[in-house]
Design a protein around this motif. Sequence first.
Motif, PDB file in Angstrom:
ATOM      1  N   GLU A 169       0.829  -1.207   0.000  1.00  0.00           N
ATOM      2  CA  GLU A 169       0.000   0.000   0.000  1.00  0.00           C
ATOM      3  C   GLU A 169       0.869   1.264   0.000  1.00  0.00           C
ATOM      4  OE1 GLU A 169      -3.074   0.214  -0.675  1.00  0.00           O
ATOM      5  OE2 GLU A 169      -3.272   2.365  -0.323  1.00  0.00           O
ATOM      6  N   LEU A 170       1.986   1.244   0.762  1.00  0.00           N
ATOM      7  CA  LEU A 170       2.886   2.404   0.748  1.00  0.00           C
ATOM      8  C   LEU A 170       3.471   2.595  -0.651  1.00  0.00           C
ATOM      9  CD1 LEU A 170       4.266   4.740   2.201  1.00  0.00           C
ATOM     10  CD2 LEU A 170       6.018   3.144   3.004  1.00  0.00           C
ATOM     11  N   GLY A 171       3.864   1.469  -1.283  1.00  0.00           N
ATOM     12  CA  GLY A 171       4.363   1.535  -2.659  1.00  0.00           C
ATOM     13  C   GLY A 171       3.314   2.134  -3.580  1.00  0.00           C
ATOM     14  N   HIS A 172       2.062   1.672  -3.401  1.00  0.00           N
ATOM     15  CA  HIS A 172       0.958   2.192  -4.221  1.00  0.00           C
ATOM     16  C   HIS A 172       0.810   3.697  -4.020  1.00  0.00           C
ATOM     17  CE1 HIS A 172      -3.084   2.222  -6.101  1.00  0.00           C
ATOM     18  NE2 HIS A 172      -3.301   3.176  -5.226  1.00  0.00           N
ATOM     19  N   GLN A 173       0.884   4.121  -2.776  1.00  0.00           N
ATOM     20  CA  GLN A 173       0.625   5.535  -2.490  1.00  0.00           C
ATOM     21  C   GLN A 173       1.760   6.441  -2.963  1.00  0.00           C
ATOM     22  OE1 GLN A 173      -1.008   6.246   1.393  1.00  0.00           O
ATOM     23  NE2 GLN A 173      -2.598   4.699   1.089  1.00  0.00           N
ATOM     24  N   VAL A 174       3.004   5.949  -2.891  1.00  0.00           N
ATOM     25  CA  VAL A 174       4.122   6.722  -3.439  1.00  0.00           C
ATOM     26  C   VAL A 174       3.860   7.000  -4.921  1.00  0.00           C
ATOM     27  CG1 VAL A 174       6.566   6.611  -4.093  1.00  0.00           C
ATOM     28  CG2 VAL A 174       5.855   5.924  -1.791  1.00  0.00           C
ATOM     29  N   VAL A 175       3.459   5.946  -5.624  1.00  0.00           N
ATOM     30  CA  VAL A 175       3.216   6.093  -7.061  1.00  0.00           C
ATOM     31  C   VAL A 175       1.986   6.960  -7.315  1.00  0.00           C
ATOM     32  CG1 VAL A 175       2.639   4.860  -9.187  1.00  0.00           C
ATOM     33  CG2 VAL A 175       4.305   3.884  -7.581  1.00  0.00           C
ATOM     34  N   ALA A 176       0.877   6.614  -6.635  1.00  0.00           N
ATOM     35  CA  ALA A 176      -0.405   7.253  -6.933  1.00  0.00           C
ATOM     36  C   ALA A 176      -0.441   8.707  -6.469  1.00  0.00           C
ATOM     37  CB  ALA A 176      -1.540   6.467  -6.276  1.00  0.00           C
ATOM     38  N   TRP A 177       0.087   8.974  -5.266  1.00  0.00           N
ATOM     39  CA  TRP A 177      -0.025  10.318  -4.708  1.00  0.00           C
ATOM     40  C   TRP A 177       1.181  11.189  -5.043  1.00  0.00           C
ATOM     41  CZ3 TRP A 177      -4.491  12.139  -3.568  1.00  0.00           C
ATOM     42  CH2 TRP A 177      -5.507  11.275  -3.160  1.00  0.00           C
ATOM     43  N   ALA A 178       2.393  10.714  -4.675  1.00  0.00           N
ATOM     44  CA  ALA A 178       3.569  11.570  -4.874  1.00  0.00           C
ATOM     45  C   ALA A 178       3.758  11.878  -6.364  1.00  0.00           C
ATOM     46  CB  ALA A 178       4.819  10.908  -4.302  1.00  0.00           C
ATOM     47  N   PHE A 179       3.524  10.876  -7.203  1.00  0.00           N
ATOM     48  CA  PHE A 179       3.773  11.086  -8.637  1.00  0.00           C
ATOM     49  C   PHE A 179       2.493  11.324  -9.427  1.00  0.00           C
ATOM     50  CE2 PHE A 179       7.629   9.379  -7.003  1.00  0.00           C
ATOM     51  CZ  PHE A 179       8.580  10.135  -7.664  1.00  0.00           C
ATOM     52  N   GLY A 180       1.467  10.486  -9.215  1.00  0.00           N
ATOM     53  CA  GLY A 180       0.237  10.630  -9.994  1.00  0.00           C
ATOM     54  C   GLY A 180      -0.486  11.922  -9.692  1.00  0.00           C
ATOM     55  N   ASP A 181      -0.602  12.242  -8.407  1.00  0.00           N
ATOM     56  CA  ASP A 181      -1.389  13.416  -8.025  1.00  0.00           C
ATOM     57  C   ASP A 181      -0.551  14.684  -7.981  1.00  0.00           C
ATOM     58  OD1 ASP A 181      -4.305  13.810  -6.799  1.00  0.00           O
ATOM     59  OD2 ASP A 181      -2.942  15.210  -5.825  1.00  0.00           O
ATOM     60  N   MET A 182       0.640  14.607  -7.379  1.00  0.00           N
ATOM     61  CA  MET A 182       1.400  15.822  -7.086  1.00  0.00           C
ATOM     62  C   MET A 182       2.387  16.182  -8.197  1.00  0.00           C
ATOM     63  SD  MET A 182       1.615  18.225  -4.944  1.00  0.00           S
ATOM     64  CE  MET A 182       0.768  17.577  -3.499  1.00  0.00           C
ATOM     65  N   TYR A 183       3.232  15.236  -8.540  1.00  0.00           N
ATOM     66  CA  TYR A 183       4.352  15.556  -9.425  1.00  0.00           C
ATOM     67  C   TYR A 183       3.878  16.032 -10.791  1.00  0.00           C
ATOM     68  CZ  TYR A 183       9.337  15.372 -10.177  1.00  0.00           C
ATOM     69  OH  TYR A 183      10.647  15.720 -10.356  1.00  0.00           O
ATOM     70  N   ALA A 184       2.762  15.464 -11.228  1.00  0.00           N
ATOM     71  CA  ALA A 184       2.304  15.742 -12.586  1.00  0.00           C
ATOM     72  C   ALA A 184       1.619  17.098 -12.715  1.00  0.00           C
ATOM     73  CB  ALA A 184       1.352  14.629 -13.030  1.00  0.00           C
ATOM     74  N   ARG A 185       1.410  17.802 -11.590  1.00  0.00           N
ATOM     75  CA  ARG A 185       0.747  19.116 -11.686  1.00  0.00           C
ATOM     76  C   ARG A 185       1.567  20.042 -12.581  1.00  0.00           C
ATOM     77  NH1 ARG A 185      -2.930  20.615  -7.572  1.00  0.00           N
ATOM     78  NH2 ARG A 185      -2.121  22.738  -7.639  1.00  0.00           N
ATOM     79  N   PRO A 186       0.909  20.694 -13.526  1.00  0.00           N
ATOM     80  CA  PRO A 186       1.654  21.483 -14.517  1.00  0.00           C
ATOM     81  C   PRO A 186       2.170  22.829 -13.992  1.00  0.00           C
ATOM     82  CG  PRO A 186      -0.705  21.632 -14.942  1.00  0.00           C
ATOM     83  CD  PRO A 186      -0.532  20.668 -13.796  1.00  0.00           C
ATOM     84  N   GLU A 187       1.724  23.246 -12.802  1.00  0.00           N
ATOM     85  CA  GLU A 187       2.063  24.603 -12.344  1.00  0.00           C
ATOM     86  C   GLU A 187       3.535  24.794 -12.021  1.00  0.00           C
ATOM     87  OE1 GLU A 187      -0.483  22.827 -11.366  1.00  0.00           O
ATOM     88  OE2 GLU A 187      -2.307  24.035 -11.219  1.00  0.00           O
ATOM     89  N   LEU A 188       4.245  23.704 -11.796  1.00  0.00           N
ATOM     90  CA  LEU A 188       5.679  23.796 -11.508  1.00  0.00           C
ATOM     91  C   LEU A 188       6.370  22.688 -12.309  1.00  0.00           C
ATOM     92  CD1 LEU A 188       7.240  25.676  -9.462  1.00  0.00           C
ATOM     93  CD2 LEU A 188       7.238  23.757  -7.880  1.00  0.00           C
ATOM     94  N   PRO A 189       7.400  23.031 -13.096  1.00  0.00           N
ATOM     95  CA  PRO A 189       8.031  22.001 -13.926  1.00  0.00           C
ATOM     96  C   PRO A 189       8.831  21.008 -13.087  1.00  0.00           C
ATOM     97  CG  PRO A 189       9.203  24.085 -14.128  1.00  0.00           C
ATOM     98  CD  PRO A 189       7.996  24.355 -13.281  1.00  0.00           C
ATOM     99  N   PRO A 190       9.080  19.805 -13.641  1.00  0.00           N
ATOM    100  CA  PRO A 190       9.835  18.777 -12.914  1.00  0.00           C
ATOM    101  C   PRO A 190      11.171  19.286 -12.376  1.00  0.00           C
ATOM    102  CG  PRO A 190       8.931  17.861 -14.925  1.00  0.00           C
ATOM    103  CD  PRO A 190       8.632  19.332 -14.965  1.00  0.00           C
TER     104      PRO A 190
END
Lengths: 133, 133
Positions: free
Chosen positions: B35-56
Motif C-alpha cells: 500500500e505504501l508503494g501504491h501511495q508513493v506512485v499514486a499520490w507523490a507522482f500521480g497526483d502531485m508531481y504531474a501538476r503542470p504549475e511547476l516544472p519537474p
Amino acid sequence: MDQWTAGNATRRAVLGDEHVDRATAATTDFTADFQDFITRYAWGEIWTRPGLDRRTRSCVTLAVLTALGHEKELAMHVRAALRNGLTTDEIKEVLLQTGVYAGVPAANTAFAVAQRTLAEISAEAGEATEDRG
Amino acid sequence: MNRQERYEHGMRVLEQVDGEAGQRVVGSLADVSPELGHQVVAWAFGDMYARPELPPWDRQLVTLGVLTALGGCEIELDVHINAALNVGLTASEIAETLLHSAVYCGMPRAINATLIAKKVFAERGLLPVTNVS
C-alpha cells in the motif's frame, strides 16, 4: 567588491531595504558578529554565486525552511520569493510539493505562514495606494 | 481518476522522472507494505508531481532541499539525485543546490547529501564536478 559589500547588496535586493535597515538598526554589540557573518556567508558567499538564479535559490530555501519548520524565516522568504520572481501560484506549488516529502504538518504550517504573509503584503499594497490617493 | 487510474498515471510519471531507481524502491515495498508503494506512485507522482504549475526541474530542486534538510533520507536522496539528473539538472546545479541548502539546514546535512550525490555522480561518470565559479 569585498564579501560584506556584495552580501549587503544581495541581501537588500532579495529581502528589501526596509528589512535590512530594520535588522541593522536592531543590531547590538551582542548580535553584531552574527549580522556580519550572515552578510558575508549567506549573502556574500552563497546567494551571490552564479550557479543558480535567485528564483531557483528561493525555491530551495522555501523547501528547506518548510521542512525544518522555521516559520519566521519562512515568512521573510515568502516575501523574498516574490521579489525573486516566483508567483503566488508557484509558491503554492513549492509548498504542495513539500507536503509529500516533509509531511503534511510541515506543509500545513507553511501554508498558514505563507497565507498570512501574502495577506499582509496585500494589505500593505492597499495602504500604499491609499497614501498616494 | 479512480485508484487504479491514479496508480497507472503515477507510474508513467515515475518512469519518466525516476527511471528504474524509483521502481526499485516501489518494488522493495511489495512484500512488506504494497500500500505504501501504491501511495508513493499514486499520490507523490500521480497526483502531485504531474501538476503542470511547476516544472519537474523545480520540483526536483524542492525535493532535494527537503530531503537534505530532514537528514536520514539517504535512500531517497539517491533516487532523487538520479531523478534530478534525469529531468535535466546538471551535476553542478545539484551540487550548488546542496551548497545553498547548507545555509538553511546547516553544513552537516549538506555534507551528507553531497556525499550521496558524489556516489550517484560516480555511478554515472560525472566526476569530477566542475563548478561554474
